[in-house]
Design a protein around this motif. Structure first.
Motif, PDB file in Angstrom:
ATOM      1  N   UNK A 223       0.815  -1.208   0.000  1.00  0.00           N
ATOM      2  CA  UNK A 223       0.000   0.000   0.000  1.00  0.00           C
ATOM      3  C   UNK A 223       0.854   1.265   0.000  1.00  0.00           C
ATOM      4  N   UNK A 224       2.041   1.187   0.561  1.00  0.00           N
ATOM      5  CA  UNK A 224       2.934   2.346   0.505  1.00  0.00           C
ATOM      6  C   UNK A 224       3.307   2.660  -0.941  1.00  0.00           C
ATOM      7  N   UNK A 225       3.655   1.628  -1.692  1.00  0.00           N
ATOM      8  CA  UNK A 225       4.010   1.819  -3.096  1.00  0.00           C
ATOM      9  C   UNK A 225       2.786   2.233  -3.906  1.00  0.00           C
ATOM     10  N   UNK A 226       1.664   1.578  -3.658  1.00  0.00           N
ATOM     11  CA  UNK A 226       0.451   1.850  -4.421  1.00  0.00           C
ATOM     12  C   UNK A 226      -0.046   3.277  -4.203  1.00  0.00           C
ATOM     13  N   UNK A 227      -0.130   3.699  -2.949  1.00  0.00           N
ATOM     14  CA  UNK A 227      -0.774   4.970  -2.634  1.00  0.00           C
ATOM     15  C   UNK A 227       0.142   6.172  -2.791  1.00  0.00           C
ATOM     16  N   UNK A 228       1.467   5.986  -2.642  1.00  0.00           N
ATOM     17  CA  UNK A 228       2.323   7.166  -2.570  1.00  0.00           C
ATOM     18  C   UNK A 228       3.461   7.193  -3.577  1.00  0.00           C
ATOM     19  N   UNK A 229       3.533   6.224  -4.481  1.00  0.00           N
ATOM     20  CA  UNK A 229       4.543   6.315  -5.538  1.00  0.00           C
ATOM     21  C   UNK A 229       4.350   7.571  -6.367  1.00  0.00           C
ATOM     22  N   UNK A 230       3.088   7.867  -6.726  1.00  0.00           N
ATOM     23  CA  UNK A 230       2.809   9.039  -7.561  1.00  0.00           C
ATOM     24  C   UNK A 230       3.214  10.328  -6.847  1.00  0.00           C
ATOM     25  N   UNK A 231       2.845  10.440  -5.556  1.00  0.00           N
ATOM     26  CA  UNK A 231       3.180  11.646  -4.799  1.00  0.00           C
ATOM     27  C   UNK A 231       4.694  11.780  -4.637  1.00  0.00           C
ATOM     28  N   UNK A 307      10.136  -3.380  -7.764  1.00  0.00           N
ATOM     29  CA  UNK A 307      10.428  -4.738  -7.305  1.00  0.00           C
ATOM     30  C   UNK A 307       9.851  -4.977  -5.914  1.00  0.00           C
ATOM     31  N   UNK A 308       9.954  -3.983  -5.035  1.00  0.00           N
ATOM     32  CA  UNK A 308       9.356  -4.133  -3.706  1.00  0.00           C
ATOM     33  C   UNK A 308       7.859  -4.319  -3.793  1.00  0.00           C
ATOM     34  N   UNK A 309       7.205  -3.537  -4.647  1.00  0.00           N
ATOM     35  CA  UNK A 309       5.766  -3.699  -4.833  1.00  0.00           C
ATOM     36  C   UNK A 309       5.405  -5.042  -5.430  1.00  0.00           C
ATOM     37  N   UNK A 310       6.231  -5.531  -6.352  1.00  0.00           N
ATOM     38  CA  UNK A 310       5.998  -6.848  -6.959  1.00  0.00           C
ATOM     39  C   UNK A 310       6.040  -7.949  -5.901  1.00  0.00           C
ATOM     40  N   UNK A 311       7.097  -7.947  -5.102  1.00  0.00           N
ATOM     41  CA  UNK A 311       7.226  -8.974  -4.065  1.00  0.00           C
ATOM     42  C   UNK A 311       6.104  -8.866  -3.032  1.00  0.00           C
ATOM     43  N   UNK A 312       5.695  -7.636  -2.727  1.00  0.00           N
ATOM     44  CA  UNK A 312       4.627  -7.441  -1.749  1.00  0.00           C
ATOM     45  C   UNK A 312       3.284  -7.929  -2.270  1.00  0.00           C
ATOM     46  N   UNK A 313       3.196  -8.173  -3.567  1.00  0.00           N
ATOM     47  CA  UNK A 313       1.982  -8.718  -4.171  1.00  0.00           C
ATOM     48  C   UNK A 313       2.027 -10.236  -4.346  1.00  0.00           C
ATOM     49  N   UNK A 314       3.163 -10.874  -4.053  1.00  0.00           N
ATOM     50  CA  UNK A 314       3.391 -12.247  -4.489  1.00  0.00           C
ATOM     51  C   UNK A 314       2.807 -13.329  -3.592  1.00  0.00           C
ATOM     52  N   UNK A 315       2.456 -13.023  -2.353  1.00  0.00           N
ATOM     53  CA  UNK A 315       2.175 -14.051  -1.355  1.00  0.00           C
ATOM     54  C   UNK A 315       0.689 -14.225  -1.051  1.00  0.00           C
ATOM     55  N   UNK A 316      -0.172 -13.366  -1.578  1.00  0.00           N
ATOM     56  CA  UNK A 316      -1.557 -13.300  -1.121  1.00  0.00           C
ATOM     57  C   UNK A 316      -2.358 -14.580  -1.356  1.00  0.00           C
ATOM     58  N   UNK A 317      -2.238 -15.159  -2.551  1.00  0.00           N
ATOM     59  CA  UNK A 317      -3.021 -16.359  -2.834  1.00  0.00           C
ATOM     60  C   UNK A 317      -2.678 -17.507  -1.907  1.00  0.00           C
ATOM     61  N   UNK A 318      -1.396 -17.682  -1.647  1.00  0.00           N
ATOM     62  CA  UNK A 318      -0.949 -18.745  -0.746  1.00  0.00           C
ATOM     63  C   UNK A 318      -1.464 -18.484   0.671  1.00  0.00           C
ATOM     64  N   UNK A 319      -1.440 -17.217   1.096  1.00  0.00           N
ATOM     65  CA  UNK A 319      -1.894 -16.881   2.451  1.00  0.00           C
ATOM     66  C   UNK A 319      -3.395 -17.100   2.599  1.00  0.00           C
ATOM     67  N   UNK A 320      -4.175 -16.679   1.618  1.00  0.00           N
ATOM     68  CA  UNK A 320      -5.615 -16.882   1.698  1.00  0.00           C
ATOM     69  C   UNK A 320      -5.949 -18.377   1.706  1.00  0.00           C
ATOM     70  N   UNK A 321      -5.222 -19.159   0.928  1.00  0.00           N
ATOM     71  CA  UNK A 321      -5.446 -20.605   0.936  1.00  0.00           C
ATOM     72  C   UNK A 321      -5.132 -21.191   2.307  1.00  0.00           C
TER      73      UNK A 321
END
Length: 397
Positions: A223-231, A307-321
């Motif tokens: 969320x840090x990358x998503x919300x504040x990269x533009x700013x 790259x940080x944002x990519x890795x921060x997106x990588x684990x969600x499916x496994x965690x929800x499972x």
């Protein structure tokens, strides 16, 4: 009654629902520069407004999960899609003349749209066997970065060129189309019903809470990358919206591919909890690199953030499972709701706290360093592998 191959249609509907929600949830924050100007917001107020999306999901997610366990996937998914689409329609037609009205609408959008997370996830868990769930849930979760990429690519341009009424109208169309497909192809609850076991509620188990809290910390860099990269790129590097959009697109699309890969790997015998811990360490290292490179040449800084944002997106499916499996049959909705609550609580708190950190330190280096610290704190919170724990507890021969 639908045949076994209907599970792929169910998965497709889950993907569409998540993508519609994510186009809104991920796309609106990237309009931040235009939103700040059009609505005459300070950076702090912008953070509060954008954080309202995450707050709405956080305060409603457990409730939606419990309702899904009780009333079924179809009813709750349709309720969420139709109500969120209706809200977007109202926002497109009625001008929002105050910060309070805009913030309230964002909270409502998160609260209504967040219903798709637990309901679509429970549908996928119901229709897929254990050896396929990691892949299926990761595909469903991949809809979040893919849908987010659509929102990131489309919404900032629409906002800048045509205004926010069209932005909200397009989002309303996404929700309406997905609701129509869900009405047509998602079977009623009794078709995909699972008998609830007499097991303890996941909301009363500390191991489930630990896992969910770790997920919240792992979400902070995303969320840090998503919300504040533009700013950040606008204020520090003097760059426009296009470069920020590129950062988020790489993070979202690359993260989506990584989700599918990690999900498939977990189905082939990979330990889900160990995998998530390893990804958490990698996120911390890369975001620490972004902190060090804050004032480096722009391509280096952008590469680290992407790259940080990519890795921060990588684990969600496994965690929800994993958290759904931990909860057991008939309890998936509540567990998925808890996971969603902690993730989106982080989605609320991160954009709210970053302006506070900036005001106190005037340093983006500190912001990215704190984004590195959060996943490092998450790693020890994740419970140990059940296989290793069972082996440790087994009596010696």
């Amino acid at each position: 009654m639908p045949g076994p191959n209907h599970r792929w249609i169910v998965l497709s509907l889950g993907v569409a629902a998540q993508a519609s929600f994510s186009a809104m949830f991920s796309g609106l924050p990237v309009t931040g520069v235009t939103m700040r100007a059009d609505y005459h917001l300070s950076t702090g107020r912008l953070g509060l407004v954008l954080g309202g999306l995450g707050l709405g999901v956080a305060i409603s997610e457990i409730g939606w999960g419990l309702l899904t366990d009780r009333y079924g996937d179809r009813r709750i998914l349709l309720t969420g899609l139709l109500s969120t689409g209706a809200l977007m329609t109202v926002m497109a037609l009625v001008p929002l003349r105050s910060v309070a009205a805009l913030a309230a609408c964002m909270v409502a959008a998160g609260a209504l749209g967040g219903s798709v997370n637990g309901s679509s996830g429970r549908a996928v868990m119901t229709w897929f066997a254990d050896g396929q769930r990691g892949f299926a849930m990761s595909v469903r979760q991949t809809a979040i970065p893919v849908g987010g990429a659509v929102g990131v690519a489309l919404l900032p341009w629409l906002a800048e060129a045509h205004g926010f009424a069209l932005v909200y109208g397009v989002l309303a169309g996404f929700f309406a189309l997905t609701a129509a497909a869900t009405w047509r192809w998602l079977p009623a609850a009794e078709v995909a019903a699972v008998v609830r076991e007499r097991s303890a509620s996941p909301l009363r188990r500390w191991d489930v809470w630990r896992f969910a809290l770790a997920g919240g910390l792992l979400t902070v860099p995303q969320f840090a990358v998503l919300a504040f990269s533009a700013i950040f790129l606008h204020d520090v590097k003097g760059e426009g919206v296009a470069l920020a959009g590129l950062v988020v697109l790489i993070a979202q699309l690359g993260g989506g591919a990584a989700r599918v890969w990690t999900g498939r790997l977990s189905d082939r015998g990979g330990d889900r909890r160990t995998m998530i811990k390893g990804i958490g360490v990698l996120i911390a290292v890369v975001m620490a690199g972004a902190a060090v490179l804050t004032h480096a040449p722009t391509p280096l800084t952008v590469a680290a953030l992407a790259l940080g944002g990519l890795l921060a997106n990588a684990w969600h499916g496994v965690a929800y499972t994993e958290i759904a499996v931990m909860a057991g049959p008939g309890r998936e909705g509540a567990a998925l709701g808890l996971e969603g609550t902690t993730l989106f609580a982080a989605g609320f708190l991160t954009p709210v706290l970053i302006p506070v950190v900036l005001a106190a330190t005037s340093s983006w280096t500190v912001v990215w360093a704190l984004a590195a610290l959060a996943p490092l704190l998450a790693v020890p919170l994740i419970p140990g592998s059940p296989r290793r724990m069972a082996a440790a507890e087994a009596p010696a021969a």
